[in-house]
Design a protein around this motif. Sequence first.
Motif, PDB file in Angstrom:
ATOM      1  N   GLY A  58      42.667  43.223  46.520  1.00 54.27           N
ATOM      2  CA  GLY A  58      43.924  42.491  46.372  1.00 54.27           C
ATOM      3  C   GLY A  58      44.043  41.371  47.384  1.00 54.27           C
ATOM      4  N   GLY A  59      43.574  41.628  48.602  1.00 54.76           N
ATOM      5  CA  GLY A  59      43.609  40.590  49.623  1.00 54.76           C
ATOM      6  C   GLY A  59      42.722  39.407  49.303  1.00 54.76           C
ATOM      7  N   LEU A  60      41.725  39.629  48.436  1.00 58.41           N
ATOM      8  CA  LEU A  60      40.838  38.557  47.988  1.00 58.41           C
ATOM      9  C   LEU A  60      41.250  38.020  46.612  1.00 58.41           C
ATOM     10  N   ARG A  61      42.471  38.338  46.196  1.00 59.71           N
ATOM     11  CA  ARG A  61      43.107  37.809  44.983  1.00 59.71           C
ATOM     12  C   ARG A  61      42.438  38.277  43.695  1.00 59.71           C
ATOM     13  N   PHE A  62      41.981  39.527  43.655  1.00 65.20           N
ATOM     14  CA  PHE A  62      41.317  40.035  42.464  1.00 65.20           C
ATOM     15  C   PHE A  62      42.241  40.807  41.528  1.00 65.20           C
ATOM     16  N   ASP A  63      43.470  41.085  41.918  1.00 65.17           N
ATOM     17  CA  ASP A  63      44.414  41.817  41.079  1.00 65.17           C
ATOM     18  C   ASP A  63      43.784  43.093  40.512  1.00 65.17           C
ATOM     19  N   PRO A  64      43.240  43.973  41.365  1.00 69.76           N
ATOM     20  CA  PRO A  64      42.575  45.179  40.863  1.00 69.76           C
ATOM     21  C   PRO A  64      43.576  46.158  40.257  1.00 69.76           C
ATOM     22  N   VAL A  65      43.086  46.958  39.315  1.00 67.55           N
ATOM     23  CA  VAL A  65      43.901  48.001  38.699  1.00 67.55           C
ATOM     24  C   VAL A  65      43.599  49.312  39.428  1.00 67.55           C
ATOM     25  N   LEU A  66      44.584  49.852  40.105  1.00 65.31           N
ATOM     26  CA  LEU A  66      44.407  51.103  40.827  1.00 65.31           C
ATOM     27  C   LEU A  66      44.632  52.275  39.870  1.00 65.31           C
ATOM     28  N   VAL A  67      43.680  53.210  39.851  1.00 64.29           N
ATOM     29  CA  VAL A  67      43.727  54.346  38.932  1.00 64.29           C
ATOM     30  C   VAL A  67      43.590  55.632  39.750  1.00 64.29           C
ATOM     31  N   GLY A  68      44.670  56.385  39.847  1.00 62.12           N
ATOM     32  CA  GLY A  68      44.653  57.620  40.607  1.00 62.12           C
ATOM     33  C   GLY A  68      45.955  58.366  40.403  1.00 62.12           C
ATOM     34  N   ALA A  69      46.084  59.502  41.086  1.00 62.63           N
ATOM     35  CA  ALA A  69      47.275  60.338  40.935  1.00 62.63           C
ATOM     36  C   ALA A  69      47.953  60.526  42.285  1.00 62.63           C
ATOM     37  N   VAL A  70      49.291  60.496  42.284  1.00 62.53           N
ATOM     38  CA  VAL A  70      50.075  60.613  43.508  1.00 62.53           C
ATOM     39  C   VAL A  70      51.240  61.569  43.293  1.00 62.53           C
ATOM     40  N   GLY A  71      51.935  61.905  44.390  1.00 66.41           N
ATOM     41  CA  GLY A  71      53.120  62.732  44.315  1.00 66.41           C
ATOM     42  C   GLY A  71      54.368  61.912  44.032  1.00 66.41           C
ATOM     43  N   PRO A  72      55.516  62.560  43.970  1.00 66.19           N
ATOM     44  CA  PRO A  72      56.757  61.881  43.569  1.00 66.19           C
ATOM     45  C   PRO A  72      57.311  60.914  44.613  1.00 66.19           C
ATOM     46  N   HIS A  73      56.792  60.917  45.831  1.00 69.99           N
ATOM     47  CA  HIS A  73      57.330  60.045  46.879  1.00 69.99           C
ATOM     48  C   HIS A  73      56.403  58.856  47.150  1.00 69.99           C
ATOM     49  N   PHE A  74      55.882  58.277  46.082  1.00 72.78           N
ATOM     50  CA  PHE A  74      54.918  57.182  46.177  1.00 72.78           C
ATOM     51  C   PHE A  74      55.583  55.820  46.335  1.00 72.78           C
ATOM     52  N   ASP A  87      47.537  46.090  41.248  1.00 74.03           N
ATOM     53  CA  ASP A  87      48.229  46.513  40.035  1.00 74.03           C
ATOM     54  C   ASP A  87      48.334  48.039  40.071  1.00 74.03           C
ATOM     55  N   THR A  88      49.537  48.562  40.242  1.00 78.77           N
ATOM     56  CA  THR A  88      49.749  50.014  40.349  1.00 78.77           C
ATOM     57  C   THR A  88      50.303  50.624  39.063  1.00 78.77           C
ATOM     58  N   GLY A  89      50.336  49.867  38.002  1.00 79.05           N
ATOM     59  CA  GLY A  89      50.946  50.338  36.764  1.00 79.05           C
ATOM     60  C   GLY A  89      50.233  51.494  36.099  1.00 79.05           C
ATOM     61  N   SER A  90      48.990  51.768  36.502  1.00 79.41           N
ATOM     62  CA  SER A  90      48.225  52.858  35.892  1.00 79.41           C
ATOM     63  C   SER A  90      48.119  54.084  36.792  1.00 79.41           C
ATOM     64  N   VAL A  91      48.896  54.119  37.878  1.00 79.77           N
ATOM     65  CA  VAL A  91      48.893  55.280  38.763  1.00 79.77           C
ATOM     66  C   VAL A  91      49.716  56.401  38.134  1.00 79.77           C
TER      67      VAL A  91
END
Length: 327
Positions: A58-74, A87-91
């Motif tokens: 992201g710091g290099l302007r690539f707009d990566p899609v982050l794919v992973g699982a988190v808890g409710p306090h994300f 891009d956190t829309g797929s977390v």
Amino acid sequence: MRIAVTGSIATDHLMAFPGRFVDQLLPDQLEHVSLSFLVDNLEVRRGGVAANIAYGLGGLRFDPVLVGAVGPHFGEYEVWLKEHGVDTGSVHVSAGHQTARFMCLTDRDSNQIASFYAGAMAEAAEIDLREIIARSGPLDLVLVSPNDPAAMVRHTDQARALGIPFAADPSQQLARLSRDEVRTLVDGARWLFTNEYESALLRERAEWSTEEVLERVGTWITTLGAKGVRIDAKDEPTVSVAAVPDIEAADPTGVGDAFRAGFLAAVGWGLPLETAAQLGCALSALVLAEVGSQAYEIHPERLLTTLRTVYGERAAGLLEPKVGQSA
């Protein structure tokens, strides 16, 4: 280049031990180890391999899609990542488990003893890459980094089935992966990332020789700590790149993740492998000088100055039109 970065998203609990681990180990008592270390400080930071790599991209302007699982306090962490181009829309947000925790103790020689609580990461296998593509558009690369093993296998298999090139980064999970799982994750990878110890562990787990691994991957990148990076490919000469010297190490956590971000950004720009490794090493140096794997910021002019000083005008010249620009 659109990259989906799959893997862990975690909170890092970083502790520093002022002594050396080896001084606390008694050779004749290694079968009965019971140790407690009094630490000087505790830092709680944002982390997780996939989140760290996505932060660098992201710091290099690539707009990566982050794919992973988190808890409710994300929420707070998610805002931070979005502000840094991720891009956190797929977390996936779990209703019943907390975000993973990485607890790490580092001694004065930068050796580490760590433990990892998976928490919500156990639900990562529920994430479907086809749904991510439907939401965010076509993907050019899927990076499979440490995660719940079932998720790693599923996302690798899906990338193959969808015809998307993938990069294998099993690293910390090699210790618990079976032979067949390691082979599944590696076979057909365009890029394979390990550090020096993990390269030996991967061969042992997979029951493959170096030559057999190189038969099955496009390029194998091995990070060597202070010795830099080695890049191997079948029937190609080995490429070696030195690390950035004279960095006062604050904490090594996340150094390899930053390298992967820089390397993948550069190959995404179509630059030579040597240049990609040089950018990766320059980003690694930024992380090493800070406590926390996302405590650094990418300032193009400073980064180019480091590249020019350490690797010469050619490296800086190739990267100057790219660094800080849109991918």
